[in-house]
Design a protein around this motif. Structure first.
Motif, PDB file in Angstrom:
ATOM      1  N   PHE A 609      -2.191  -0.534  -4.798  1.00  0.00           N
ATOM      2  CA  PHE A 609      -3.575  -0.866  -4.428  1.00  0.00           C
ATOM      3  C   PHE A 609      -3.873  -0.231  -3.079  1.00  0.00           C
ATOM      4  O   PHE A 609      -2.969   0.193  -2.344  1.00  0.00           O
ATOM      5  CB  PHE A 609      -3.784  -2.378  -4.363  1.00  0.00           C
ATOM      6  CG  PHE A 609      -3.010  -3.032  -3.250  1.00  0.00           C
ATOM      7  CD1 PHE A 609      -3.602  -3.280  -2.022  1.00  0.00           C
ATOM      8  CD2 PHE A 609      -1.677  -3.382  -3.422  1.00  0.00           C
ATOM      9  CE1 PHE A 609      -2.896  -3.873  -0.995  1.00  0.00           C
ATOM     10  CE2 PHE A 609      -0.967  -3.971  -2.405  1.00  0.00           C
ATOM     11  CZ  PHE A 609      -1.567  -4.218  -1.177  1.00  0.00           C
ATOM     12  N   THR A 610      -5.151  -0.179  -2.770  1.00  0.00           N
ATOM     13  CA  THR A 610      -5.609   0.336  -1.471  1.00  0.00           C
ATOM     14  C   THR A 610      -6.131  -0.838  -0.654  1.00  0.00           C
ATOM     15  O   THR A 610      -7.022  -1.564  -1.114  1.00  0.00           O
ATOM     16  CB  THR A 610      -6.723   1.372  -1.657  1.00  0.00           C
ATOM     17  OG1 THR A 610      -6.222   2.465  -2.434  1.00  0.00           O
ATOM     18  CG2 THR A 610      -7.201   1.892  -0.303  1.00  0.00           C
ATOM     19  N   PRO A 611      -5.581  -1.062   0.544  1.00  0.00           N
ATOM     20  CA  PRO A 611      -6.057  -2.189   1.363  1.00  0.00           C
ATOM     21  C   PRO A 611      -7.527  -2.050   1.716  1.00  0.00           C
ATOM     22  O   PRO A 611      -8.029  -0.946   1.936  1.00  0.00           O
ATOM     23  CB  PRO A 611      -5.168  -2.117   2.607  1.00  0.00           C
ATOM     24  CG  PRO A 611      -3.997  -1.297   2.210  1.00  0.00           C
ATOM     25  CD  PRO A 611      -4.487  -0.325   1.186  1.00  0.00           C
ATOM     26  N   ASP A 632       2.320  -0.413  -2.414  1.00  0.00           N
ATOM     27  CA  ASP A 632       2.873  -0.660  -3.755  1.00  0.00           C
ATOM     28  C   ASP A 632       3.273  -2.115  -3.997  1.00  0.00           C
ATOM     29  O   ASP A 632       3.871  -2.416  -5.027  1.00  0.00           O
ATOM     30  CB  ASP A 632       4.100   0.237  -3.972  1.00  0.00           C
ATOM     31  CG  ASP A 632       3.731   1.713  -3.923  1.00  0.00           C
ATOM     32  OD1 ASP A 632       2.613   2.049  -4.361  1.00  0.00           O
ATOM     33  OD2 ASP A 632       4.559   2.502  -3.419  1.00  0.00           O
ATOM     34  N   GLY A 633       2.976  -3.009  -3.079  1.00  0.00           N
ATOM     35  CA  GLY A 633       3.317  -4.411  -3.284  1.00  0.00           C
ATOM     36  C   GLY A 633       3.154  -5.216  -2.010  1.00  0.00           C
ATOM     37  O   GLY A 633       2.978  -4.677  -0.917  1.00  0.00           O
ATOM     38  N   SER A 650      -6.017  -7.421   0.025  1.00  0.00           N
ATOM     39  CA  SER A 650      -5.838  -6.736  -1.250  1.00  0.00           C
ATOM     40  C   SER A 650      -7.155  -6.770  -2.018  1.00  0.00           C
ATOM     41  O   SER A 650      -8.089  -7.483  -1.629  1.00  0.00           O
ATOM     42  CB  SER A 650      -4.740  -7.430  -2.046  1.00  0.00           C
ATOM     43  OG  SER A 650      -5.157  -8.720  -2.448  1.00  0.00           O
ATOM     44  N   PRO A 651      -7.276  -6.003  -3.128  1.00  0.00           N
ATOM     45  CA  PRO A 651      -8.517  -6.086  -3.914  1.00  0.00           C
ATOM     46  C   PRO A 651      -8.819  -7.502  -4.402  1.00  0.00           C
ATOM     47  O   PRO A 651      -9.989  -7.851  -4.620  1.00  0.00           O
ATOM     48  CB  PRO A 651      -8.251  -5.124  -5.074  1.00  0.00           C
ATOM     49  CG  PRO A 651      -7.271  -4.135  -4.519  1.00  0.00           C
ATOM     50  CD  PRO A 651      -6.396  -4.930  -3.609  1.00  0.00           C
ATOM     51  N   ALA A 652      -7.773  -8.327  -4.573  1.00  0.00           N
ATOM     52  CA  ALA A 652      -7.992  -9.702  -5.026  1.00  0.00           C
ATOM     53  C   ALA A 652      -8.339 -10.638  -3.880  1.00  0.00           C
ATOM     54  O   ALA A 652      -8.565 -11.827  -4.094  1.00  0.00           O
ATOM     55  CB  ALA A 652      -6.746 -10.213  -5.740  1.00  0.00           C
ATOM     56  N   GLY A 653      -8.368 -10.139  -2.647  1.00  0.00           N
ATOM     57  CA  GLY A 653      -8.696 -10.975  -1.500  1.00  0.00           C
ATOM     58  C   GLY A 653      -7.504 -11.619  -0.840  1.00  0.00           C
ATOM     59  O   GLY A 653      -7.682 -12.443   0.083  1.00  0.00           O
ATOM     60  N   ASP A 654      -6.272 -11.266  -1.257  1.00  0.00           N
ATOM     61  CA  ASP A 654      -5.077 -11.838  -0.631  1.00  0.00           C
ATOM     62  C   ASP A 654      -4.837 -11.168   0.718  1.00  0.00           C
ATOM     63  O   ASP A 654      -5.096  -9.969   0.889  1.00  0.00           O
ATOM     64  CB  ASP A 654      -3.859 -11.645  -1.528  1.00  0.00           C
ATOM     65  CG  ASP A 654      -4.011 -12.367  -2.853  1.00  0.00           C
ATOM     66  OD1 ASP A 654      -4.628 -13.442  -2.864  1.00  0.00           O
ATOM     67  OD2 ASP A 654      -3.520 -11.840  -3.877  1.00  0.00           O
ATOM     68  N   TRP A 678       7.505  -0.666  -0.269  1.00  0.00           N
ATOM     69  CA  TRP A 678       6.121  -0.815  -0.697  1.00  0.00           C
ATOM     70  C   TRP A 678       5.170   0.071   0.117  1.00  0.00           C
ATOM     71  O   TRP A 678       3.978   0.141  -0.200  1.00  0.00           O
ATOM     72  CB  TRP A 678       5.662  -2.273  -0.541  1.00  0.00           C
ATOM     73  CG  TRP A 678       6.378  -3.228  -1.449  1.00  0.00           C
ATOM     74  CD1 TRP A 678       6.914  -2.955  -2.665  1.00  0.00           C
ATOM     75  CD2 TRP A 678       6.611  -4.618  -1.197  1.00  0.00           C
ATOM     76  NE1 TRP A 678       7.479  -4.067  -3.207  1.00  0.00           N
ATOM     77  CE2 TRP A 678       7.309  -5.118  -2.329  1.00  0.00           C
ATOM     78  CE3 TRP A 678       6.330  -5.485  -0.159  1.00  0.00           C
ATOM     79  CZ2 TRP A 678       7.704  -6.444  -2.428  1.00  0.00           C
ATOM     80  CZ3 TRP A 678       6.712  -6.803  -0.260  1.00  0.00           C
ATOM     81  CH2 TRP A 678       7.406  -7.290  -1.379  1.00  0.00           C
ATOM     82  N   ALA A 679       5.661   0.731   1.180  1.00  0.00           N
ATOM     83  CA  ALA A 679       4.771   1.507   2.062  1.00  0.00           C
ATOM     84  C   ALA A 679       5.247   2.943   2.200  1.00  0.00           C
ATOM     85  O   ALA A 679       5.248   3.504   3.300  1.00  0.00           O
ATOM     86  CB  ALA A 679       4.693   0.830   3.425  1.00  0.00           C
ATOM     87  N   ALA A 680       5.652   3.552   1.085  1.00  0.00           N
ATOM     88  CA  ALA A 680       6.115   4.951   1.147  1.00  0.00           C
ATOM     89  C   ALA A 680       4.985   5.872   1.591  1.00  0.00           C
ATOM     90  O   ALA A 680       5.212   6.830   2.347  1.00  0.00           O
ATOM     91  CB  ALA A 680       6.658   5.365  -0.215  1.00  0.00           C
ATOM     92  N   ASN A 681       3.767   5.596   1.109  1.00  0.00           N
ATOM     93  CA  ASN A 681       2.634   6.431   1.512  1.00  0.00           C
ATOM     94  C   ASN A 681       2.289   6.253   2.991  1.00  0.00           C
ATOM     95  O   ASN A 681       1.770   7.161   3.637  1.00  0.00           O
ATOM     96  CB  ASN A 681       1.414   6.104   0.655  1.00  0.00           C
ATOM     97  CG  ASN A 681       1.643   6.427  -0.814  1.00  0.00           C
ATOM     98  OD1 ASN A 681       2.349   7.389  -1.138  1.00  0.00           O
ATOM     99  ND2 ASN A 681       1.062   5.624  -1.708  1.00  0.00           N
ATOM    100  N   TRP A 682       2.577   5.096   3.538  1.00  0.00           N
ATOM    101  CA  TRP A 682       2.279   4.839   4.951  1.00  0.00           C
ATOM    102  C   TRP A 682       3.246   5.597   5.867  1.00  0.00           C
ATOM    103  O   TRP A 682       2.877   5.963   6.979  1.00  0.00           O
ATOM    104  CB  TRP A 682       2.348   3.333   5.238  1.00  0.00           C
ATOM    105  CG  TRP A 682       1.102   2.579   4.829  1.00  0.00           C
ATOM    106  CD1 TRP A 682       0.506   2.617   3.613  1.00  0.00           C
ATOM    107  CD2 TRP A 682       0.330   1.709   5.644  1.00  0.00           C
ATOM    108  NE1 TRP A 682      -0.597   1.812   3.584  1.00  0.00           N
ATOM    109  CE2 TRP A 682      -0.735   1.231   4.833  1.00  0.00           C
ATOM    110  CE3 TRP A 682       0.423   1.275   6.956  1.00  0.00           C
ATOM    111  CZ2 TRP A 682      -1.695   0.341   5.307  1.00  0.00           C
ATOM    112  CZ3 TRP A 682      -0.529   0.377   7.438  1.00  0.00           C
ATOM    113  CH2 TRP A 682      -1.582  -0.070   6.613  1.00  0.00           C
ATOM    114  N   LEU A 683       4.471   5.785   5.405  1.00  0.00           N
ATOM    115  CA  LEU A 683       5.437   6.488   6.258  1.00  0.00           C
ATOM    116  C   LEU A 683       5.004   7.938   6.508  1.00  0.00           C
ATOM    117  O   LEU A 683       5.280   8.500   7.570  1.00  0.00           O
ATOM    118  CB  LEU A 683       6.825   6.454   5.612  1.00  0.00           C
ATOM    119  CG  LEU A 683       7.466   5.069   5.476  1.00  0.00           C
ATOM    120  CD1 LEU A 683       8.812   5.182   4.767  1.00  0.00           C
ATOM    121  CD2 LEU A 683       7.633   4.406   6.830  1.00  0.00           C
ATOM    122  N   ALA A 684       4.325   8.537   5.501  1.00  0.00           N
ATOM    123  CA  ALA A 684       3.837   9.914   5.658  1.00  0.00           C
ATOM    124  C   ALA A 684       2.454   9.980   6.287  1.00  0.00           C
ATOM    125  O   ALA A 684       1.930  11.065   6.539  1.00  0.00           O
ATOM    126  CB  ALA A 684       3.809  10.601   4.291  1.00  0.00           C
TER     127      ALA A 684
END
Length: 1009
Positions: A609-611, A632-633, A650-654, A678-684
């Motif tokens: 998801f996208t924050p 990713d989680g 999150s998209p669900a509001g969490d 869960w944050a592989a995309n954030w590391l890059a």
């Protein structure tokens, strides 16, 4: 025994009222002369009795009964300052002295140290009674003798005499025994003193280690060692800085410095360089060359703390997780000092966190921290103004067992979120056995509540114990949803664990409940001392078939033989659980929390998801408004509300990123990870380092104010705190809204009531509860900036327990206590001690008021007095009436024939003699002359007198009948007639007779024309 001793008057002054009885007697002799002699004397006696009895009633008489039983209240000092040999000999003395007693006497035992505990309530003393040798609940760090006296008076039976026996050395470190003794003397309770006499002739006491409160980085500070010695001796001084030994004698092979002490006070000075920023703790120790010249080793230590200012430091804690390393690499180019440590290296003392700007928990479980360390985190954030960051992962937040923990107070998200998705529930049953360990029931309740609080509201939980009355497995809390945890917590607090003989019944009850429960994971925890018999093999197979795991916790087993614990291990091994052999009760709550996590709900959501930005004005997102990469989680949590704020969701509001102002500090929760999990995309992502730098800068605590200096002076357990406020130009500052507190080693807070004692000078004092480091936290504001709160922190170390400062028993104080309460100073042999002596005691008297029965007697005498004077009795008529009643009630007899004939003859003669005479004939009037030949003669008026009758209620009815005039013989006319009946005839009509009936106030006329 109980013996009656007579009666007493509550208000005897009213007895003077009885002096009126002679005056009433004399007055009655003059006023009652018209009565007969018997009535007069009876009335006089009754009147005197009424007056005397009234005086008795007003004086409130009561019967008294004296109870001659005696209760001995033994107050036994359990402090560590008393030598063990002396303690044993004193207990033997008491055991021998208790033999000489009355069978009806009672004994109570109160143990006293830092507080007072009842060892036994007042009960009859058996012949083989023995005072308990020790009390495992008390630490013995203090001697509050006053509390022991107060507790003894509180449990003293009111229906027996009381005597207190104080067994102590007289060295009190807290409280006021003299005040308690004055209260005992006021209640007529004597205090006998059994002195524990000792005196150390060869002893060294480390009075103080003086160090500066603040220093600069790399500065060399001077330390002063203050020691007292009773005689000349030699030894070594050793010093540790933050646990590392300091070489005080570089020119020799010895680390310590050799010293020679003279009798009296000795002062030694040592210069030591300090390191970088942080709180530095110095610990000094004196080691004598001849151990026989220094008996007490507890008073050979002293400590002090110095705060060194420097750049900020962030403490990153991890549990063998690469996330901490990734964060350190991302922040390498900043000026933040990242100190990465394993979670096991987390400080045990709050003072070590004073130089930490922020604490980062990276995917760490709750079980890695003790309850005290979690309380430290709360105090660190809310009171010291520190920062806390919790980063998610499979072992963080609710998934890591933080639900219900003390740290939940400063975490900005709800760890037990409301259910949004259908998730599997867990079921946990705890089998509690009364363990024979110190405070066994207390720890049993604590671990059960800790495990229940760590569950989510939808999980199932149940508690089983062994009922004392039922003799079988007993459900303290039947298996059901945990909910808000109030009901299960209340049930656990009321739990009374019994000594379980067999594991079979409780495990069978747990199996019956869990087998029918709808839960994804089913688990049992058993805590016991290993005494009960193991369950049957058939029951173990049932647990295996139902996939119910069982963990066993052995605490203080009766035998340390591994074979004795083998059944415990087999239960856990065969069911897939774990086995724990615990020797420290402090670790029990964490074990139960860890086991309770087995049944926790799956709170981990792994989806891409996208924050979403919820609050873009937050300082953390400054310059990062270009969008965030996908995650990713995350760990499922819920919004907390209040002072917390959602920044990313999150998209669900969490919640994904949430912040909160917690007291004086701040906290941040990032529910996703900071690594490739869960944050592989954030590391890059190029903004990864900036994001975490701004996060840590926002949460870090602000620097301390330099306007104030805090000093502390320790005298025993009394700590005097002095605050001096001076600006950069050396002028005194007037502070506003000054408030402070002292945080003890057990995380309890003591408020500091700071009072101004001079220009820019404030002072307060508090009593330390025990040895250790105390954090002094001061917050204030300047008059020109009242909205800005400034913080100043310092630390003070309280040395060993003050029990070991005194080298001899306090004989003058003990003598004063005995004489103040009229007690005895026992110095005789045990056989002659007479602990249950009646000398000087006051036996209680039970009063029975006589007011009610005397009041009834007085009312009866008063009525009888009135009756004698007002009612005249005809005793002869009464006698005749009684005789007639007796005759009537007597049975009828058959009449005699001769007597019956005589009776009939008498009645006939009586009737004949009493027969009335025949009536006299009325004379006829002379014939009337012819009316034609004579003139009419007026008819004389005839008057008839009759008594007056009241008028009829209905006037319209027939008038009353007029009766003819009758002259009754020998009867005078009515005395006051008011009705006049007159009959007459007029001259013109002589043949017509008229009747005049008129009410007249005067006699009727004799003639009427």
């Amino acid at each position: 025994m109980i013996a009656a001793t007579g009666f007493y008057f509550a208000q005897p002054a009213w007895l003077a009222l009885a002096l009126l009885a002679p005056a009433a007697f004399w007055w009655g002799l003059r006023c009652l002369r018209t009565l007969s002699t018997a009535r007069r004397w009876t009335a006089l006696i009754l009147r005197c009795l009424v007056i005397i009895l009234l005086a008795l009633l007003l004086a409130r008489p009561s019967l008294t009964e004296t109870n001659e039983q005696l209760t001995l209240l033994a107050v036994v000092d359990r402090s560590q300052s008393i030598p063990e040999s002396l303690r044993q000999s004193s207990l033997e003395y008491l055991d021998q002295a208790l033999v000489n007693r009355d069978g009806a006497d009672q004994l109570a035992v109160i143990d006293i140290a830092e507080t007072a505990l009842i060892a036994s309530l007042p009960t009859s003393v058996p012949t083989d009674v023995r005072i308990p040798e020790r009390n495992v609940t008390l630490t013995g760090q203090e001697s509050n003798l006053g509390k022991g006296i107060q507790m003894a008076m509180a449990i003293a039976p009111p229906n027996t005499a009381s005597r207190i026996l104080l067994v102590t050395d007289g060295n009190e470190t807290a409280g006021d025994i003299k005040e308690a003794a004055r209260v005992a003397a006021a209640n007529n309770i004597p205090i006998d003193v059994l002195p524990l006499a000792y005196r150390y002739d060869s002893e060294v006491v480390f009075r103080r280690l003086a160090a500066p409160a603040k220093a600069r980085s790399g500065q060399t500070v001077n330390l002063r060692f203050v020691l007292n010695s009773t005689r000349q001796t030699t030894g070594q001084l050793q010093l540790n800085l933050n646990g590392v030994p300091v070489d005080l004698d570089p020119g020799s092979d010895q680390i310590g410095a050799a010293v020679e002490l003279k009798p009296g006070t000795n002062v030694k000075t040592v210069s030591v360089p300090v390191g970088q920023r942080g709180m530095h703790e110095f610990q000094a120790n004196f080691i004598p060359d001849n151990a026989s010249l220094d008996v007490l080793q507890q008073n050979n230590q002293a400590s002090a703390m110095t705060y060194v200012a420097g750049p900020g430091r962030v403490l990153v804690l991890h549990d063998n997780d690469p996330t901490g390393q990734r964060l350190a690499q991302a922040l390498a180019d900043t000026d933040l000092h990242i100190d990465r440590q394993h979670v096991s290296e987390f400080p045990q003392d709050l003072a070590e966190l004073m130089d930490i700007d922020a604490v980062v928990l990276v995917n760490t479980e709750n079980v890695n921290f003790t309850y005290q360390q979690q309380e430290m985190l709360v105090r660190y954030v809310s009171d010291l103004g520190g920062g806390l960051v919790m980063i998610g992962g499979p072992a963080a937040f609710g998934a890591g067992g933080w639900i219900g923990s003390p740290a939940q107070e400063v975490i900005p998200v709800e760890l037990d979120p409301p259910q949004k998705k259908q998730m599997p529930k867990g079921a946990l049953v705890m089998v509690m056995h009364a363990c024979e360990m110190p405070k066994g029931n207390y720890w049993g309740k604590q671990v059960a509540m800790a495990a229940a609080k760590s569950l989510s509201r939808l999980d199932l939980a149940g508690v089983l114990d062994y009922g004392w009355n039922a003799g079988e497995a007993h459900w303290v809390y039947p298996l059901g949803p945990v909910g808000n945890k109030k009901e299960i917590t209340a049930a656990i607090k009321q739990m009374q664990m019994g000594d379980m003989p067999d594991f079979g019944p409780p495990l069978q009850a747990a199996y019956d409940a869990l087998s029918s429960a709808k839960a994804g994971q089913k688990h049992i925890i058993i805590i016991s001392d290993g005494d009960p018999a193991p369950p049957s093999t058939a029951l173990i197979k049932k647990l295996q078939a139902a996939k119910i795991t069982c963990t066993t916790v052995a605490v203080f087993p009766h035998s340390n033989n591994p074979a004795a614990l083998r059944p415990f291990e087999l239960i856990a091994q065969l069911t897939g659980g774990r086995f724990y052999h615990v020797k420290d009760p402090q670790k029990l709550p964490q074990i139960f929390i860890k086991e309770a996590q087995i049944v926790r709900r799956a709170l981990i959501l792994e989806e891409t998801f996208t924050p979403k930005v919820r609050f873009s004005l937050n300082e953390i997102l400054k310059g990062l408004d270009t969008g965030f990469p996908q995650l990713d989680g995350y760990v499922l949590t819920g919004p907390r509300g209040g002072l917390s704020q959602l920044v990313l969701t999150s998209p669900a509001g969490d919640p994904i990123l949430a912040t909160m102002q917690a007291g004086l500090g701040r906290s941040i929760a990032f529910t996703s990870s900071a690594d490739s999990r869960w944050a592989a995309n954030w590391l890059a992502w190029p903004g990864f380092g900036r994001f975490w730098e701004q996060t840590l800068r926002w949460v870090s605590k602000s620097g301390q104010s330099r306007d104030c200096e805090v000093f502390a002076d320790v005298t025993g357990r009394s700590v005097q705190v002095t605050v001096e406020a001076v600006d950069e130009e050396g002028r005194f500052l007037q502070l506003a809204d000054v408030a402070g507190q002292a945080i003890a080693p057990n995380m309890s807070a003591v408020p500091l009531d700071l009072a101004q004692v001079g220009p820019g000078r404030y002072r307060a004092e508090f009593q330390a509860g025990g040895p250790g480091s105390y954090i002094l936290n001061l917050k204030y504001a300047k008059p020109d900036e009242p909205e800005k709160t400034l913080l100043v922190q310092s630390a003070v170390t309280v040395p060993y327990a003050p029990e070991f400062r005194d080298l001899a028993y306090n004989e003058p104080l003990l003598n004063e206590i005995a004489s103040m309460t009229k007690g005895r100073y026992l110095q005789t042999a045990a056989e002659d001690a007479q602990l249950f002596s009646r000398e000087g005691v006051t036996f209680p008297k039970t009063a029975t008021p006589l007011t009610n029965p005397l009041l009834l007697i007085w009312v009866g005498l008063f009525l009888l007095d009135v009756a004698v004077r007002r009612i005249a009795l005809d005793f002869y008529a009464i006698r005749r009436r009684l005789a007639a009643l007796v005759r009537r009630s007597a049975p009828a007899k058959a009449p005699d024939a001769t007597l019956e004939r005589l009776r009939l003859s008498r009645e006939q003669l009586h009737q004949r003699w009493t027969k009335p005479p025949p009536p006299t004939p009325t004379p006829q009037p002379p014939p009337t002359p012819n009316a034609a030949t004579r003139l009419p003669t007026p008819t004389p008026a005839t008057f008839h007198f009759r008594p007056h009758k009241p008028a009829r209620p209905h006037a319209h009815r027939r008038p009353p009948t007029r009766l003819p005039n009758r002259q009754r013989p020998n009867q005078p006319p009515p005395k006051a007639p008011n009705i006049c009946n007159a009959s007459y005839a007029s001259n013109d009509k002589p043949e017509k007779t008229r009747i005049n009936n008129k009410r007249r106030p005067t006699p009727c006329p004799t003639n009427r024309k």
